[in-house]
Design a protein around this motif. Structure first.
Motif, PDB file in Angstrom:
ATOM      1  N   LEU A   5       0.830  -1.206   0.000  1.00 38.64           N
ATOM      2  CA  LEU A   5       0.000   0.000   0.000  1.00 38.64           C
ATOM      3  C   LEU A   5       0.864   1.255   0.000  1.00 38.64           C
ATOM      4  O   LEU A   5       0.554   2.232  -0.685  1.00 38.64           O
ATOM      5  CB  LEU A   5      -0.924   0.002   1.222  1.00 38.64           C
ATOM      6  CG  LEU A   5      -1.992  -1.090   1.281  1.00 38.64           C
ATOM      7  CD1 LEU A   5      -2.734  -1.032   2.607  1.00 38.64           C
ATOM      8  CD2 LEU A   5      -2.942  -0.982   0.107  1.00 38.64           C
ATOM      9  N   LEU A   6       1.951   1.216   0.759  1.00 35.73           N
ATOM     10  CA  LEU A   6       2.837   2.365   0.848  1.00 35.73           C
ATOM     11  C   LEU A   6       3.503   2.657  -0.502  1.00 35.73           C
ATOM     12  O   LEU A   6       3.557   3.810  -0.947  1.00 35.73           O
ATOM     13  CB  LEU A   6       3.890   2.148   1.926  1.00 35.73           C
ATOM     14  CG  LEU A   6       4.813   3.327   2.216  1.00 35.73           C
ATOM     15  CD1 LEU A   6       4.018   4.547   2.670  1.00 35.73           C
ATOM     16  CD2 LEU A   6       5.830   2.930   3.277  1.00 35.73           C
ATOM     17  N   VAL A   7       3.995   1.625  -1.161  1.00 35.89           N
ATOM     18  CA  VAL A   7       4.619   1.801  -2.473  1.00 35.89           C
ATOM     19  C   VAL A   7       3.585   2.321  -3.471  1.00 35.89           C
ATOM     20  O   VAL A   7       3.859   3.252  -4.249  1.00 35.89           O
ATOM     21  CB  VAL A   7       5.274   0.496  -2.967  1.00 35.89           C
ATOM     22  CG1 VAL A   7       5.682   0.600  -4.426  1.00 35.89           C
ATOM     23  CG2 VAL A   7       6.473   0.155  -2.088  1.00 35.89           C
ATOM     24  N   LEU A   8       2.388   1.776  -3.442  1.00 30.00           N
ATOM     25  CA  LEU A   8       1.328   2.241  -4.328  1.00 30.00           C
ATOM     26  C   LEU A   8       0.998   3.710  -4.045  1.00 30.00           C
ATOM     27  O   LEU A   8       0.820   4.508  -4.964  1.00 30.00           O
ATOM     28  CB  LEU A   8       0.085   1.360  -4.165  1.00 30.00           C
ATOM     29  CG  LEU A   8      -1.014   1.519  -5.187  1.00 30.00           C
ATOM     30  CD1 LEU A   8      -0.506   1.316  -6.601  1.00 30.00           C
ATOM     31  CD2 LEU A   8      -2.126   0.531  -4.886  1.00 30.00           C
ATOM     32  N   GLY A   9       0.957   4.070  -2.771  1.00 33.45           N
ATOM     33  CA  GLY A   9       0.732   5.470  -2.407  1.00 33.45           C
ATOM     34  C   GLY A   9       1.828   6.368  -2.949  1.00 33.45           C
ATOM     35  O   GLY A   9       1.560   7.481  -3.430  1.00 33.45           O
ATOM     36  N   GLY A  10       3.072   5.912  -2.892  1.00 38.36           N
ATOM     37  CA  GLY A  10       4.189   6.674  -3.454  1.00 38.36           C
ATOM     38  C   GLY A  10       4.055   6.841  -4.952  1.00 38.36           C
ATOM     39  O   GLY A  10       4.385   7.898  -5.506  1.00 38.36           O
ATOM     40  N   LEU A  11       3.562   5.823  -5.631  1.00 37.51           N
ATOM     41  CA  LEU A  11       3.350   5.915  -7.079  1.00 37.51           C
ATOM     42  C   LEU A  11       2.266   6.936  -7.411  1.00 37.51           C
ATOM     43  O   LEU A  11       2.381   7.682  -8.383  1.00 37.51           O
ATOM     44  CB  LEU A  11       3.018   4.544  -7.661  1.00 37.51           C
ATOM     45  CG  LEU A  11       4.137   3.505  -7.572  1.00 37.51           C
ATOM     46  CD1 LEU A  11       3.654   2.151  -8.079  1.00 37.51           C
ATOM     47  CD2 LEU A  11       5.376   3.957  -8.323  1.00 37.51           C
ATOM     48  N   PHE A  12       1.215   6.975  -6.587  1.00 37.62           N
ATOM     49  CA  PHE A  12       0.187   7.997  -6.804  1.00 37.62           C
ATOM     50  C   PHE A  12       0.722   9.388  -6.487  1.00 37.62           C
ATOM     51  O   PHE A  12       0.240  10.377  -7.043  1.00 37.62           O
ATOM     52  CB  PHE A  12      -1.081   7.694  -6.003  1.00 37.62           C
ATOM     53  CG  PHE A  12      -1.999   6.737  -6.708  1.00 37.62           C
ATOM     54  CD1 PHE A  12      -2.746   7.143  -7.802  1.00 37.62           C
ATOM     55  CD2 PHE A  12      -2.100   5.422  -6.284  1.00 37.62           C
ATOM     56  CE1 PHE A  12      -3.582   6.262  -8.462  1.00 37.62           C
ATOM     57  CE2 PHE A  12      -2.932   4.529  -6.942  1.00 37.62           C
ATOM     58  CZ  PHE A  12      -3.670   4.947  -8.032  1.00 37.62           C
ATOM     59  N   GLU A  13       1.722   9.483  -5.619  1.00 41.58           N
ATOM     60  CA  GLU A  13       2.358  10.782  -5.389  1.00 41.58           C
ATOM     61  C   GLU A  13       3.066  11.248  -6.671  1.00 41.58           C
ATOM     62  O   GLU A  13       3.012  12.423  -7.027  1.00 41.58           O
ATOM     63  CB  GLU A  13       3.347  10.712  -4.229  1.00 41.58           C
ATOM     64  CG  GLU A  13       3.906  12.079  -3.899  1.00 41.58           C
ATOM     65  CD  GLU A  13       4.896  12.088  -2.756  1.00 41.58           C
ATOM     66  OE1 GLU A  13       5.389  13.184  -2.455  1.00 41.58           O
ATOM     67  OE2 GLU A  13       5.198  11.018  -2.182  1.00 41.58           O
TER      68      GLU A  13
END
Length: 106
Positions: A5-13
């Motif tokens: 989830l954290l990596v995915l959140g970073g990608l959306f950043e």
């Protein structure tokens, strides 16, 4: 799961910073909607990940992924400079993100 989830959140950043280039004072509606959706998803995923991962670690990794990805997108698609110092700093950022993941207790 939290790290995913954290990596995915970073990608959306990365997505929201890329959209931000094109919002034109929030007059470009499609890019503005993409920006707002990406910000909302990115923050939501960060919050979900931080329920398990310590907030300091989660925020540093999330921000690092976003910053790193934004620099790479800038170099690849927006002709930003790819000087040796910038590339070495990108590698340093990757090392720091990996180090936080490897030393995390959770």
């Amino acid at each position: 799961m939290a790290w995913t989830l954290l990596v995915l959140g970073g990608l959306f950043e990365i997505a929201f910073t890329t959209c931000l280039r094109h919002v034109d004072g929030f007059r470009n509606v499609p890019w503005t909607l993409g920006f707002l959706a990406s910000v909302a998803l990115s923050m939501t995923l960060l919050e979900l990940a931080a329920r398990t991962i310590p907030m300091g670690t989660a925020y540093a990794v999330w921000g690092g992924i976003g910053a790193l990805g934004t620099v790479i997108v800038g170099i690849a698609w927006f002709q930003e400079p790819a000087s040796l110092p910038r590339l070495l700093l990108i590698l340093g950022t990757i090392a720091c993100i990996a180090g936080l993941k490897l030393t995390g207790a959770r």
